[in-house]
Enzyme design. Structure first.
Site, PDB file in Angstrom:
ATOM      1  N   ARG B  90      16.147 -10.843   9.238  1.00  0.00           N
ATOM      2  CA  ARG B  90      15.285  -9.651  10.234  1.00  0.00           C
ATOM      3  C   ARG B  90      13.651  -9.228  10.612  1.00  0.00           C
ATOM      4  O   ARG B  90      13.834  -9.237  11.584  1.00  0.00           O
ATOM      5  CB  ARG B  90      16.408  -8.442  10.014  1.00  0.00           C
ATOM      6  N   GLU B 157      24.818  -9.429  17.881  1.00  0.00           N
ATOM      7  CA  GLU B 157      24.455  -7.758  17.929  1.00  0.00           C
ATOM      8  C   GLU B 157      22.994  -7.509  18.471  1.00  0.00           C
ATOM      9  O   GLU B 157      22.730  -8.345  17.746  1.00  0.00           O
ATOM     10  CB  GLU B 157      25.110  -6.840  16.314  1.00  0.00           C
TER      11      GLU B 157
END
Ligand code: B12
Lengths: 143, 445
Positions: B90, B157
């Site tokens: 991430r 997302e």
């Protein structure tokens, strides 16, 4: 004075805010580096604030070991000279065992705490024995 | 490049992902694969009168990830499956992800898709029937998005605000907004090739509520959980506008989002089961899970993202994850048709929520340059979130449950709320508290 922060890959903010607040309420000066703090940033803070009595690192996302992979180096280079205290959720998964704590000590962590309430008593006891003193480093790179 | 300071967050360099197929090749692959899109699944669930179920799931090892997905499909009967991405990936800490993967994949809190690569992504995608979504938390998702598309995964997302402020310390908003605009413009290109990417926005932002003065510990907050989801979504999400692709999907209440979106955009509400600190005991955790699922049904959500009874402990094992899905599905039962909500009270609350949203977002939407308007609004506290992980929000607001369990502003910081809104928040927080005004007897949210 203490240096506080959350481990490098971890963005959980709440426990960090609460711990900073509670240590300040108990009279400590807290340099709070906040979330996502790599070892290099903790080391920079130690150099900037030589009066720091301890580095306190929280981690909830389970990645503490990889996030501290370069802690031993920073200590060997003398960039972090005070005790390093770690707490939080210290492994990935719902089944926990002691090995995650053992591995932290191998990485150069000095104290692993289960609860933030133990922080001030620990700091008091370190002060009493004339800290900063860190555990003898296990040089994992030599193995 | 130092593994600890991803240089790409400062400049515009995108870490190169080696040897990816072209966009056209990926589009052809997706067409040949012929899986239903997430949007199609949501539509068919809606027709069948049920809320679609989706677990969070991600483990480090490739084989283990395949086994997890298979079991969640077979035993959990998930409608949509997830690849939850690990925290290193991430934050573009690919070296750390690779080292952890080599040392022990079980030490990763998600699937490092960029490190495993798109061929393995395709393998996973082909191994299950439901569509898959990438759920992550990347302020700069460009490399991950490229690998996702190459893997044939068309549900992704995130956004420039919602995947920055809760998920990183010091990525400038201007950078994350720009990086996500690039993702959305690729979605636009894909739409031109006939592939619609489903874009979901993470609306819960920090997912955190203060409840220090709630009597009754873990259970005190119960009544307002569903409203909590909605209130935070609404107040914070509309600042983000899905760009590019033809279809946006939002986690806010459709009524409030619709005002700010062009006609023809398909909108779905997504409910996250309780996102705060979970009870450790299984039966308490399961009450909370069921309550969330029931709220999704009653609130008319298109899908819900499930939790498990192991939430407080750590990443759940497969059995707990399956149990969470099955428990949530009970809320879909026809037998529960008799459960209803006070629609008058809901309508009143909705009107106030829309008003607060307008007060907060409309000044920002007036900015000539929306992106710099957003950056300035956060710098000045006119947009804000509580308990920000990032330095780029002021975090001067404090949410608090009122005695009915609904979420209110205790401190609204620099948010440009009207006097009427501020007064209402204060009044509802005070009513029913010891020493506060008496609560009116009429039922109100
Ligand atoms: C809220 C929350 C979030 C919010 C965070 C919002 C914010 N601004 O902080 C959001 C939604 C953003 C989030 C994101 C993620 N989360 Co989260 N999150 C939670 C949740 C629900 C509560 C955490 C919290 O705020 N606790 C409040 C504090 C005060 O309490 P506590 O965490 O229990 O901490 C206690 C002790 O651990 C200890 N402690 C904590 N820190 C320290 C530090 C020291 C020095 C000491 C001594 C003690 C100590 O003291 C506290 C009080 O007793 C927990 C699950 C739960 N507990 O219910 C998951 C949880 C922590 N999250 C988890 C994960 C994995 C993530 C993600 C990585 C996503 C993912 N892969 O699933 C991302 C983070 C991305 C990243 N880069 O790290 C996992 C960790 C799994 C594990 N270790 O096995 C948990 C346990 C959920 C789960 N079961 O999977 N999360």
């Amino acid at each position: 004075m203490v240096v506080l922060g959350v481990a490098a890959s971890d963005s959980h903010a709440v426990a960090n805010h609460l711990i900073a607040h509670s240590l300040r309420a108990q009279g400590l000066t807290v340099v709070n580096l906040g979330t996502c703090t790599p070892v290099s940033e903790f080391a920079d803070a130690c150099e900037l604030y030589p009066a720091a009595e301890a580095v306190i690192i929280g981690s909830l996302n389970g990645h503490i070991h990889e996030d501290l992979h370069d802690l031993a180096d920073a200590k060997l280079q003398g960039r972090i000279n005070c005790p390093v205290i770690v707490g939080g959720n210290l492994s990935v998964g719902s089944a926990k065992d002691e090995s995650s704590t053992t591995r932290l000590y191998e990485l150069g962590v000095d104290h692993v705490l289960a609860h933030p309430d133990s922080l001030v008593p620990l700091l008091d006891s370190l002060r009493a024995v004339g800290a900063p003193v860190t555990r003898e480093l296990v040089d994992t790179t030599a193995r | 490049m130092s593994t600890d300071s991803p240089s790409s967050f400062g400049g515009d360099a995108v870490p190169a992902v080696p040897e990816l197929p072209t966009l056209r090749e990926s589009a052809d692959y997706i067409r040949k694969l012929g899986k239903p899109s997430a949007a199609e699944v949501l539509e068919s669930c809606r027709l069948a009168g049920r809320v679609a179920l989706q677990p969070r799931c991600g483990v480090g090892g490739h084989k283990e990830m395949g086994a997890l997905l298979a079991q969640l499909e077979r035993d959990g009967r998930a409608d949509i499956l997830t690849l939850t991405i690990d925290s290193h990936t991430r934050l573009l800490r690919f070296d750390n992800a690779a080292r952890a993967l080599r040392a022990d994949p079980r030490t990763l809190n998600g699937y490092p898709l960029v490190t495993h690569g798109w061929e393995r992504g395709r393998e996973l995608n082909e191994s299950v029937a439901p569509p898959m979504e990438i759920r992550h938390g990347s302020p700069d998702a460009r490399p991950l998005f490229q690998v996702a598309v190459a893997s044939g995964i068309t549900s992704f997302e995130g956004g420039g605000i919602s995947y920055n402020l809760p998920y990183s310390k010091d990525v400038p908003l201007a950078h994350s907004l720009e990086a996500w605009a690039e993702v959305d413009s690729v979605c636009g290109e894909l739409a031109g090739l006939g592939i619609i990417v489903d874009r979901e926005l993470f609306g819960t932002l920090t997912a955190v509520l203060v409840r220090v003065d709630q009597p009754g510990g873990e259970h005190a907050g119960g009544g307002g959980r569903g409203r909590r989801g909605r209130a935070l979504h609404l107040r914070l999400l509309p600042a983000e506008r899905p760009a590019g692709a033809g279809r946006g999907r939002a986690a806010g209440h459709p009524a409030a989002r619709r005002r700010y979106l062009p006609a023809g955009v398909q909108i779905h509400a997504v409910l996250h089961e309780f996102m705060g600190v979970f009870p450790r005991e299984r039966n308490h955790a399961e009450e909370l899970i069921f309550y969330g699922a029931l709220t999704a049904r009653l609130g008319g959500a298109s899908k819900m993202i499930t939790k498990t009874y192991q939430e407080a402990l750590g990443i759940p094992d497969t059995e707990a994850n399956v149990a969470g899905l099955r428990l949530a599905d009970i809320a879909n039962s026809e037998l529960l048709g008799f459960v209803s909500v006070d629609s008058g009270a809901v309508a009143e609350e909705l009107e106030w929520i829309c008003r607060e949203v307008a007060e907060i977002v409309e000044p920002v939407l007036e900015a000539r340059n929306l992106r710099s308007g957003i950056v300035t609004a956060f710098a000045e506290g006119k947009l804000d979130i509580p308990f920000s992980a990032s330095r780029h929000a002021r975090s001067e607001i404090t949410p608090l449950r009122d005695p009915s369990g609904a979420i209110r502003y205790q401190e609204h910081g620099g948010l440009p709320l009207s006097d009427a809104s501020v007064k209402r928040n204060r009044r509802l927080l005070a009513e029913g508290r010891p020493g506060g005004p008496a609560r009116p007897t009429c039922s109100r949210c």
